[in-house]
Write a protein that holds these residues in place. Sequence first.
Motif, mmCIF file in Angstrom:
data_model
loop_
_atom_site.group_PDB
_atom_site.id
_atom_site.type_symbol
_atom_site.label_atom_id
_atom_site.label_comp_id
_atom_site.label_asym_id
_atom_site.label_seq_id
_atom_site.Cartn_x
_atom_site.Cartn_y
_atom_site.Cartn_z
ATOM 1 N N ASP A 43 0.808 -1.219 0.000
ATOM 2 C CA ASP A 43 0.000 0.000 0.000
ATOM 3 C C ASP A 43 0.840 1.268 0.000
ATOM 4 O OD1 ASP A 43 -2.551 -1.434 0.323
ATOM 5 O OD2 ASP A 43 -1.783 -1.903 2.335
ATOM 6 N N MET A 44 2.059 1.193 0.512
ATOM 7 C CA MET A 44 2.858 2.406 0.661
ATOM 8 C C MET A 44 4.338 2.091 0.477
ATOM 9 S SD MET A 44 2.651 5.244 3.712
ATOM 10 C CE MET A 44 3.092 4.093 5.008
ATOM 11 N N VAL A 45 5.022 2.976 -0.242
ATOM 12 C CA VAL A 45 6.454 2.841 -0.487
ATOM 13 C C VAL A 45 7.158 4.005 0.187
ATOM 14 C CG1 VAL A 45 8.271 2.822 -2.234
ATOM 15 C CG2 VAL A 45 6.111 1.640 -2.666
ATOM 16 N N VAL A 46 8.139 3.720 1.038
ATOM 17 C CA VAL A 46 8.855 4.747 1.782
ATOM 18 C C VAL A 46 10.196 5.037 1.110
ATOM 19 C CG1 VAL A 46 9.899 5.386 3.996
ATOM 20 C CG2 VAL A 46 7.744 4.095 3.947
ATOM 21 N N PHE A 47 10.448 6.329 0.876
ATOM 22 C CA PHE A 47 11.717 6.784 0.315
ATOM 23 C C PHE A 47 12.514 7.465 1.426
ATOM 24 C CE2 PHE A 47 8.664 6.664 -3.119
ATOM 25 C CZ PHE A 47 9.372 6.186 -4.210
ATOM 26 N N PRO A 48 13.564 6.841 1.949
ATOM 27 C CA PRO A 48 14.399 7.523 2.948
ATOM 28 C C PRO A 48 14.978 8.817 2.364
ATOM 29 C CG PRO A 48 14.896 5.178 2.888
ATOM 30 C CD PRO A 48 14.020 5.456 1.707
ATOM 31 N N ASN A 49 15.116 9.824 3.202
ATOM 32 C CA ASN A 49 15.603 11.111 2.698
ATOM 33 C C ASN A 49 17.118 11.239 2.839
ATOM 34 O OD1 ASN A 49 14.771 11.292 5.589
ATOM 35 N ND2 ASN A 49 15.753 13.289 5.448
ATOM 36 N N TYR A 50 17.734 11.813 1.812
ATOM 37 C CA TYR A 50 19.136 12.198 1.838
ATOM 38 C C TYR A 50 19.161 13.721 1.966
ATOM 39 C CZ TYR A 50 20.465 7.569 -0.042
ATOM 40 O OH TYR A 50 20.663 6.220 -0.238
ATOM 41 N N GLU A 51 19.853 14.240 2.965
ATOM 42 C CA GLU A 51 19.891 15.680 3.200
ATOM 43 C C GLU A 51 21.107 16.302 2.516
ATOM 44 O OE1 GLU A 51 17.531 17.521 5.788
ATOM 45 O OE2 GLU A 51 16.587 16.026 4.517
ATOM 46 N N SER A 52 20.887 17.390 1.810
ATOM 47 C CA SER A 52 21.974 18.035 1.082
ATOM 48 C C SER A 52 23.030 18.569 2.033
ATOM 49 C CB SER A 52 21.427 19.180 0.224
ATOM 50 O OG SER A 52 20.829 20.161 1.037
ATOM 51 N N SER A 53 24.275 18.505 1.592
ATOM 52 C CA SER A 53 25.394 19.046 2.341
ATOM 53 C C SER A 53 26.021 20.146 1.488
ATOM 54 C CB SER A 53 26.421 17.955 2.652
ATOM 55 O OG SER A 53 27.458 18.450 3.456
ATOM 56 N N ILE A 54 25.846 21.386 1.905
ATOM 57 C CA ILE A 54 26.239 22.525 1.080
ATOM 58 C C ILE A 54 27.740 22.766 1.181
ATOM 59 C CG2 ILE A 54 25.737 24.923 0.530
ATOM 60 C CD1 ILE A 54 23.375 22.933 0.327
ATOM 61 N N GLU A 55 28.385 22.869 0.028
ATOM 62 C CA GLU A 55 29.831 23.059 -0.030
ATOM 63 C C GLU A 55 30.238 24.509 -0.288
ATOM 64 O OE1 GLU A 55 31.711 19.709 -2.377
ATOM 65 O OE2 GLU A 55 29.615 19.421 -2.897
ATOM 66 N N ARG A 56 29.278 25.343 -0.732
ATOM 67 C CA ARG A 56 29.575 26.733 -1.045
ATOM 68 C C ARG A 56 28.477 27.632 -0.478
ATOM 69 N NH1 ARG A 56 29.033 25.443 -6.420
ATOM 70 N NH2 ARG A 56 27.981 27.427 -6.693
ATOM 71 N N ASP A 57 28.795 28.913 -0.347
ATOM 72 C CA ASP A 57 27.812 29.848 0.183
ATOM 73 C C ASP A 57 27.206 30.726 -0.905
ATOM 74 O OD1 ASP A 57 29.918 31.441 -0.464
ATOM 75 O OD2 ASP A 57 30.203 32.306 1.537
ATOM 76 N N ASP A 58 27.461 30.390 -2.179
ATOM 77 C CA ASP A 58 26.945 31.206 -3.274
ATOM 78 C C ASP A 58 26.070 30.380 -4.223
ATOM 79 O OD1 ASP A 58 28.975 29.634 -4.253
ATOM 80 O OD2 ASP A 58 29.861 31.191 -5.520
ATOM 81 N N ILE A 59 25.374 29.397 -3.686
ATOM 82 C CA ILE A 59 24.501 28.547 -4.498
ATOM 83 C C ILE A 59 23.349 29.374 -5.050
ATOM 84 C CG2 ILE A 59 22.936 26.562 -4.485
ATOM 85 C CD1 ILE A 59 25.816 25.744 -4.260
ATOM 86 N N GLU A 60 23.102 29.277 -6.351
ATOM 87 C CA GLU A 60 21.966 29.946 -6.973
ATOM 88 C C GLU A 60 20.932 28.946 -7.480
ATOM 89 O OE1 GLU A 60 23.257 32.631 -9.959
ATOM 90 O OE2 GLU A 60 24.479 33.855 -8.610
ATOM 91 N N ASP A 61 21.403 27.813 -7.997
ATOM 92 C CA ASP A 61 20.509 26.779 -8.530
ATOM 93 C C ASP A 61 20.787 25.480 -7.780
ATOM 94 O OD1 ASP A 61 18.946 25.058 -9.996
ATOM 95 O OD2 ASP A 61 20.309 24.959 -11.708
ATOM 96 N N PRO A 62 20.090 25.232 -6.666
ATOM 97 C CA PRO A 62 20.379 24.044 -5.844
ATOM 98 C C PRO A 62 20.319 22.740 -6.623
ATOM 99 C CG PRO A 62 18.954 25.546 -4.654
ATOM 100 C CD PRO A 62 19.056 26.077 -6.051
ATOM 101 N N PHE A 63 19.285 22.553 -7.446
ATOM 102 C CA PHE A 63 19.132 21.297 -8.165
ATOM 103 C C PHE A 63 20.289 21.048 -9.120
ATOM 104 C CE2 PHE A 63 14.271 21.930 -7.776
ATOM 105 C CZ PHE A 63 14.311 21.447 -6.483
ATOM 106 N N GLY A 64 20.890 22.092 -9.643
ATOM 107 C CA GLY A 64 21.984 21.924 -10.590
ATOM 108 C C GLY A 64 23.362 22.002 -9.971
#
Length: 422
Positions: free
Chosen positions: A267-288
Motif C-alpha cells: 500500500d505504501m512505499v517509503v523513500f528515505p531522505n538524503y539531506e543536502s550538504s552545502i559546499e559553497r555559500d553562493d549557491i543559486e541553482d540548488p538542483f543543478g
Amino acid sequence: MPSHHLHAPLRSSTATSTTISTQSFTSRLILLLTLLPLSLAALAFILQWKGNSGFMMDPTTANSRWAPQGSHIKNHEIFPGMELSVLSPKAHKSSDCSSLGRSGAPSFPYFRDWKFDFQANLRPKICITTSTSAGLDQILPWMFYHKVMGVTTFFLFVEGNAASPNTSKVLESIPGVKLIYRTTELEEQQAKSRIWNETWLSSFFYKPCNYELFVKQSLNMEMAIVMARDAGMDWILHLDTDELIHPAGAREYSLRQLLLDVPGNVDMVVFPNYESSIERDDIEDPFGEVSMFKKNYDHLPKDTYFGMYKESTRGNPNYFLTYGNGKSAARVQDHLRPNGAHRWHNYMKTPNEVKLEEAAVLHYTYSKFSDLTSRRDRCGCKPTKEDVKRCFMLDFDRSVSLVLSLNIYLVCSFLLLPFHDK
C-alpha cells in the motif's frame, strides 16, 4: 686605441636600441595582460546579461527561453498556454474537491524539443501534491524533473508568490497541473474535515508557523486524495518543492518503472531522505549545483552507522538537521488518508509498507541564504527562545531563527552608532 674610439659609439647605439626594444616589448606585454582580462570580463558580462539574468522569475522572459520554437504572437515566442487571454476553470462534476482545481490547455512540450508521452494507457499513473508559496525559479525545474521521472499530474496548493497572477498564469498553462488557491471557499471546506475531530494531528492544532503549516499540508493532502481518485491516479506522493525523488535501482531511472515493480499487496512505499550538504555559500541553482548528500541511516550498514554514531553526530542527535523519516508514496485506494506530511494511512486497515533499499528523496535543505531568511520571516516570531520554540518544531530551525535575528540586531546597532564612534 683609435679603433676603440671608432667602435665605442656603435656599441652604445646597439645597447640603446636593445633597451628601447626591451621596453617596447614589456609595454606591449603589460598592455596585453591588462586588456585580456578586461575583454574577458566584458564578454562574460554581455553573455550573462543576454543569458539567464533573472529569466525564471519573469514569465515574459521565460517565454523566449523555453517556449516551443515556431509559436509566435507579434514576433515573440509564447510560453505554452500564454496565448490564452483567459484561463477559465475546468469544470469537474465527480466531486466538490476537484472543482477547486484549474488547469490550462494541453500545449506541451515545455522545453524546446522535449517530448512527453501522455498516452492514457500508461501505467501506473502517478501524481504529486504540494503546498507551496515558491516562485517559478523553484517550481518549474522541480516540476520538469518529476515529469521526466514519470509523474503525470500535479496538485499544487498555492499561496503567496506561487498564487500571484504572473506565476499562476504560467503554471496553469502546463498540462496535468491543477492549482488550488487558498480562498475562503477552500478554508470553509477544509473546516468541515473529519481530521479536526481526530486525535492523530490534534497536538498541532491552533499553533503558529510550522505547526500551522503541518496542519495545512495534511488538510491539502486529504483533498488531493479525492482529486487523485477522480483523475484515475494509481499512486500519490506529497513532496515539497525543495525535494526530488531519486529512483535509484529502477530501470531507466524511472519512478513509473519503480512503482510498476511494487507487488500489488503493498500500500505504501517509503523513500528515505538524503539531506543536502552545502559546499559553497553562493549557491543559486540548488538542483543543478548541489551534489553532495548525507545518506540516510536506513541505507547504511547498521554496525557502521551505530559504531560511528558519536563521531558522526558530534553531539547533535538530529543528524539530518531537518528530518530523517523520509517521504512516501501511497497507492490510491478507498479510505486512504494522510498521516502527517511524511506518511499516509488508511481508516480501515494498517497499510502494508515497504522501504526501498536504493531509492530515496533528495532534500535540498537550506541550500541558499535566502532559504534561511524566508523561513524566519514567514513566521514573524520574536527572537527569543520561548517564542521560536512556539513557532518551530525542530531545534535546528529554532537556532537558525535566533542566530539570524541576533546578527541583524547587531548589524543595525552598528549602523546606528555615531560615525565618530565606529
